[in-house]
Motif scaffolding. Structure first.
Motif, PDB file in Angstrom:
ATOM      1  N   PRO A 128       0.813  -1.217   0.000  1.00 26.02           N
ATOM      2  CA  PRO A 128       0.000   0.000   0.000  1.00 26.02           C
ATOM      3  C   PRO A 128       0.846   1.268   0.000  1.00 26.02           C
ATOM      4  CG  PRO A 128      -0.879  -1.600   1.552  1.00 26.02           C
ATOM      5  CD  PRO A 128       0.434  -2.143   1.090  1.00 26.02           C
ATOM      6  N   LEU A 129       0.684   2.074  -1.028  1.00 21.67           N
ATOM      7  CA  LEU A 129       1.498   3.283  -1.161  1.00 21.67           C
ATOM      8  C   LEU A 129       1.188   4.295  -0.061  1.00 21.67           C
ATOM      9  CD1 LEU A 129       1.867   4.401  -4.891  1.00 21.67           C
ATOM     10  CD2 LEU A 129       3.662   3.905  -3.232  1.00 21.67           C
ATOM     11  N   GLU A 161      -5.133  -5.718  -1.302  1.00 19.48           N
ATOM     12  CA  GLU A 161      -5.093  -4.532  -0.456  1.00 19.48           C
ATOM     13  C   GLU A 161      -4.319  -3.419  -1.153  1.00 19.48           C
ATOM     14  OE1 GLU A 161      -3.748  -3.260   4.048  1.00 19.48           O
ATOM     15  OE2 GLU A 161      -2.356  -4.317   2.770  1.00 19.48           O
ATOM     16  N   THR A 162      -3.213  -3.766  -1.799  1.00 18.04           N
ATOM     17  CA  THR A 162      -2.428  -2.773  -2.523  1.00 18.04           C
ATOM     18  C   THR A 162      -3.237  -2.167  -3.657  1.00 18.04           C
ATOM     19  OG1 THR A 162      -0.393  -3.976  -2.000  1.00 18.04           O
ATOM     20  CG2 THR A 162      -0.285  -2.399  -3.810  1.00 18.04           C
ATOM     21  N   ALA A 163      -3.990  -2.993  -4.377  1.00 18.29           N
ATOM     22  CA  ALA A 163      -4.825  -2.501  -5.471  1.00 18.29           C
ATOM     23  C   ALA A 163      -5.909  -1.558  -4.954  1.00 18.29           C
ATOM     24  CB  ALA A 163      -5.457  -3.680  -6.211  1.00 18.29           C
ATOM     25  N   TRP A 174       5.227  -3.786  10.124  1.00 18.31           N
ATOM     26  CA  TRP A 174       4.578  -3.675   8.814  1.00 18.31           C
ATOM     27  C   TRP A 174       5.436  -4.391   7.792  1.00 18.31           C
ATOM     28  CZ3 TRP A 174       5.854  -1.684   3.978  1.00 18.31           C
ATOM     29  CH2 TRP A 174       4.789  -1.656   3.062  1.00 18.31           C
ATOM     30  N   ASP A 175       4.774  -5.133   6.900  1.00 14.45           N
ATOM     31  CA  ASP A 175       5.464  -5.838   5.824  1.00 14.45           C
ATOM     32  C   ASP A 175       4.478  -6.026   4.689  1.00 14.45           C
ATOM     33  OD1 ASP A 175       7.684  -7.195   4.671  1.00 14.45           O
ATOM     34  OD2 ASP A 175       8.212  -7.954   6.651  1.00 14.45           O
ATOM     35  N   ALA A 176       4.854  -5.630   3.477  1.00 10.04           N
ATOM     36  CA  ALA A 176       3.922  -5.655   2.353  1.00 10.04           C
ATOM     37  C   ALA A 176       3.559  -7.082   1.941  1.00 10.04           C
ATOM     38  CB  ALA A 176       4.511  -4.899   1.165  1.00 10.04           C
ATOM     39  N   LEU A 177       4.551  -7.850   1.518  1.00  9.35           N
ATOM     40  CA  LEU A 177       4.327  -9.235   1.121  1.00  9.35           C
ATOM     41  C   LEU A 177       5.613 -10.000   1.428  1.00  9.35           C
ATOM     42  CD1 LEU A 177       1.880 -10.730  -0.345  1.00  9.35           C
ATOM     43  CD2 LEU A 177       3.432 -10.876  -2.298  1.00  9.35           C
ATOM     44  N   PRO A 178       5.817 -10.374   2.689  1.00 11.06           N
ATOM     45  CA  PRO A 178       7.106 -10.952   3.101  1.00 11.06           C
ATOM     46  C   PRO A 178       7.400 -12.283   2.420  1.00 11.06           C
ATOM     47  CG  PRO A 178       5.479 -11.085   4.868  1.00 11.06           C
ATOM     48  CD  PRO A 178       4.881 -10.218   3.812  1.00 11.06           C
ATOM     49  N   THR A 179       8.425 -12.270   1.580  1.00  8.09           N
ATOM     50  CA  THR A 179       8.751 -13.461   0.803  1.00  8.09           C
ATOM     51  C   THR A 179       9.200 -14.620   1.673  1.00  8.09           C
ATOM     52  OG1 THR A 179      11.010 -12.689   0.458  1.00  8.09           O
ATOM     53  CG2 THR A 179       9.382 -12.074  -1.199  1.00  8.09           C
ATOM     54  N   VAL A 180       9.790 -14.327   2.834  1.00  9.63           N
ATOM     55  CA  VAL A 180      10.305 -15.408   3.669  1.00  9.63           C
ATOM     56  C   VAL A 180       9.179 -16.327   4.135  1.00  9.63           C
ATOM     57  CG1 VAL A 180      10.195 -14.089   5.835  1.00  9.63           C
ATOM     58  CG2 VAL A 180      11.853 -15.949   5.581  1.00  9.63           C
ATOM     59  N   GLY A 232      -0.223  -6.241   8.248  1.00 10.79           N
ATOM     60  CA  GLY A 232      -0.634  -5.783   6.935  1.00 10.79           C
ATOM     61  C   GLY A 232      -1.362  -6.883   6.199  1.00 10.79           C
ATOM     62  N   ALA A 233      -1.971  -6.524   5.091  1.00  7.78           N
ATOM     63  CA  ALA A 233      -2.749  -7.507   4.342  1.00  7.78           C
ATOM     64  C   ALA A 233      -1.881  -8.574   3.701  1.00  7.78           C
ATOM     65  CB  ALA A 233      -3.585  -6.809   3.273  1.00  7.78           C
ATOM     66  N   GLY A 234      -0.579  -8.287   3.518  1.00  3.98           N
ATOM     67  CA  GLY A 234       0.297  -9.282   2.902  1.00  3.98           C
ATOM     68  C   GLY A 234       0.378 -10.563   3.707  1.00  3.98           C
ATOM     69  N   PRO A 235       0.835 -10.521   4.974  1.00  3.06           N
ATOM     70  CA  PRO A 235       0.853 -11.731   5.785  1.00  3.06           C
ATOM     71  C   PRO A 235      -0.526 -12.365   5.935  1.00  3.06           C
ATOM     72  CG  PRO A 235       2.218 -10.051   6.781  1.00  3.06           C
ATOM     73  CD  PRO A 235       1.498  -9.388   5.645  1.00  3.06           C
ATOM     74  N   ARG A 236      -1.556 -11.523   6.046  1.00  6.04           N
ATOM     75  CA  ARG A 236      -2.923 -12.044   6.156  1.00  6.04           C
ATOM     76  C   ARG A 236      -3.299 -12.846   4.915  1.00  6.04           C
ATOM     77  NH1 ARG A 236      -5.700  -7.055   6.893  1.00  6.04           N
ATOM     78  NH2 ARG A 236      -4.078  -6.679   8.432  1.00  6.04           N
ATOM     79  N   GLU A 237      -2.928 -12.316   3.752  1.00  6.43           N
ATOM     80  CA  GLU A 237      -3.224 -12.998   2.493  1.00  6.43           C
ATOM     81  C   GLU A 237      -2.414 -14.282   2.372  1.00  6.43           C
ATOM     82  OE1 GLU A 237      -1.990 -11.877  -1.957  1.00  6.43           O
ATOM     83  OE2 GLU A 237      -3.503 -10.512  -1.140  1.00  6.43           O
ATOM     84  N   ILE A 238      -1.127 -14.215   2.698  1.00  2.00           N
ATOM     85  CA  ILE A 238      -0.257 -15.386   2.599  1.00  2.00           C
ATOM     86  C   ILE A 238      -0.754 -16.517   3.505  1.00  2.00           C
ATOM     87  CG2 ILE A 238       2.070 -16.264   3.096  1.00  2.00           C
ATOM     88  CD1 ILE A 238       3.066 -13.383   2.403  1.00  2.00           C
ATOM     89  N   LEU A 239      -1.130 -16.179   4.736  1.00  2.00           N
ATOM     90  CA  LEU A 239      -1.525 -17.190   5.715  1.00  2.00           C
ATOM     91  C   LEU A 239      -3.024 -17.441   5.725  1.00  2.00           C
ATOM     92  CD1 LEU A 239       0.828 -16.267   8.700  1.00  2.00           C
ATOM     93  CD2 LEU A 239       1.158 -17.941   6.883  1.00  2.00           C
ATOM     94  N   ASP A 240      -3.719 -16.932   4.709  1.00  2.00           N
ATOM     95  CA  ASP A 240      -5.162 -17.168   4.562  1.00  2.00           C
ATOM     96  C   ASP A 240      -5.891 -16.836   5.868  1.00  2.00           C
ATOM     97  OD1 ASP A 240      -7.562 -17.805   3.416  1.00  2.00           O
ATOM     98  OD2 ASP A 240      -7.291 -19.975   3.537  1.00  2.00           O
ATOM     99  N   HIS A 241      -5.616 -15.625   6.368  1.00  2.00           N
ATOM    100  CA  HIS A 241      -6.270 -15.099   7.572  1.00  2.00           C
ATOM    101  C   HIS A 241      -6.087 -16.015   8.777  1.00  2.00           C
ATOM    102  CE1 HIS A 241      -8.267 -11.854   5.279  1.00  2.00           C
ATOM    103  NE2 HIS A 241      -8.255 -12.743   4.311  1.00  2.00           N
ATOM    104  N   GLY A 242      -4.915 -16.641   8.862  1.00  2.00           N
ATOM    105  CA  GLY A 242      -4.590 -17.465  10.022  1.00  2.00           C
ATOM    106  C   GLY A 242      -4.800 -18.953   9.820  1.00  2.00           C
TER     107      GLY A 242
END
Length: 370
Positions: free
Chosen positions: A116-117, A152-154, A280-286, A303-313
């Motif tokens: 998110p800018l 979220e970024t979009a 805060w982390d946008a889309l943590p590759t690790v 941020g929405a990145g970790p939330r998206e990666i981990l499918d909201h937990g």
């Protein structure tokens, strides 16, 4: 005579950060699909853990602050006339659009937005924030399209810029075909041959947004009830502060900081748990890479990145940033009942590097969506 299709990616500094890695993976994907590609860089030639395909042409534009990049970029555009050029940072996007205008060529410019800018701009020092905001307002609406790494970024871009520019959402190309091969390399730290307790791994820069002080405190809380050790892979300006906190917490023998590693993947695979403690982390590759290797992960809900990666937990716990007690509880719970590795690998599949690079390639070449 028709000019053959050719793509350019303006990466900027090749300093080993995530943006540079993404640029290399995209370039590799483009040439693998048969599209000649130039990788434009400024100043620093360190590719970190990434291997650039020999078919990619690297073009050095000179040091950013010397003023050479604009002149060299104009000359590059006039000589090579790429079909399209992709940028990754605010500064490079403005410079690229100026160069296109000076070249007199109708070359479309695209920009990837890595998180998110509005959040990024809000957390800059005042003078720099004003400068970057002005650059976004002036140049981002002139792109052929903006590519957001997450929904979220979009959404944030639509709030900032309205409907004046098309916005596409394409996940980052993270999971490469050689990830398993690279993860099969040797693990040099003796803890992984010692069965006395689980090993946690952090991999990233030692900077304030990673909030590694909270991670150290969480490890101290976990160790009050069970044995565990933490390997912190990386480097950064806060090393001295973190070493002091490690000593204060009595963790000198339980927390190791071996420095930067060109290939951290054997450690991500061998870890009992990979932890992210960022504010805060946008889309943590690790997180994505660890999941692709079947390793459990715990993250702050930063941020929405970790939330998206981990499918909201669903694929791993998400806890409030800055809460050492909550992070410690999530670490202990995950060590006690780790998730199925197959489920983690399936969750990481959406970040497949080849598939997402192809989506980029088709967008830049104005082909039908893949």
């Amino acid at each position: 005579m028709t000019t053959p299709e050719r793509l350019a990616i303006y990466c900027g500094p090749m300093d080993g950060n995530s943006t540079a890695r993404i640029a290399v993976r995209l370039a590799n994907g483009f040439v693998a699909a048969g599209t000649p590609t130039d990788l434009l860089t400024t100043g620093i030639a360190h590719l970190a853990a990434e291997s650039l395909d020999p078919a990619v042409t690297r073009v050095e534009l000179g040091r950013q602050r010397v003023g050479l990049p604009l002149v060299r970029l104009v000359l590059y555009l006039r000589r090579h006339r790429p079909t399209a050029i992709l940028t990754h940072r605010i500064r490079e996007n403005g410079l690229t659009q100026r160069a296109v205008r000076l070249s007199g060529l109708p070359i479309p410019v695209f920009a990837t937005v890595h998180g998110p800018l509005s959040f990024k701009l809000a957390h800059l020092e005042a003078a720099r924030r004003r400068k970057r905001t002005a650059q976004v307002e002036r140049w981002y609406r002139r792109n052929r399209a903006l590519i957001a790494i997450s929904e979220e970024t979009a959404a944030d871009l639509r709030t900032l810029l309205g409907t004046s520019v098309p916005i596409e959402t394409i996940p980052n190309p993270i999971v490469t075909s050689d990830l398993e091969e690279r993860a099969a390399g040797p693990v040099g730290h003796p803890w992984f041959a010692d069965p006395s307790g689980p090993v946690l791994v952090f991999a990233g820069r030692f900077v304030r947004e990673k909030d590694l002080t909270t991670l150290l405190r969480a490890v101290a809380l976990v160790r009050a009830k069970q044995d565990c050790r933490l390997l912190m892979i990386g480097e950064g300006p806060l090393r001295a502060d973190l070493e002091a906190e490690r000593a204060r917490l009595g963790l000198a023998d339980q927390v190791a900081m071996p420095g930067f590693m060109t290939n951290p993947y054997p450690y991500l695979r061998a870890a009992d748990l990979v932890v992210l403690s960022s504010v805060w982390d946008a889309l943590p590759t690790v997180l994505i890479e660890a999941m692709a290797l079947g390793t459990p992960v715990v993250s702050t809900d930063c941020g929405a990145g970790p939330r998206e990666i981990l499918d909201h937990g669903r694929l791993g716990p998400l806890v409030a940033p800055g809460d050492a007690h909550a992070l410690a509880a999530a670490i202990a719970a995950t060590l006690a009942a780790p998730p199925d590795p197959r489920r983690l690998r399936e969750g990481a599949a959406r970040y497949d590097a080849a598939r997402n690079a192809e989506r980029y390639r088709r967008l830049l070449l104005s082909l039908d969506p893949a």
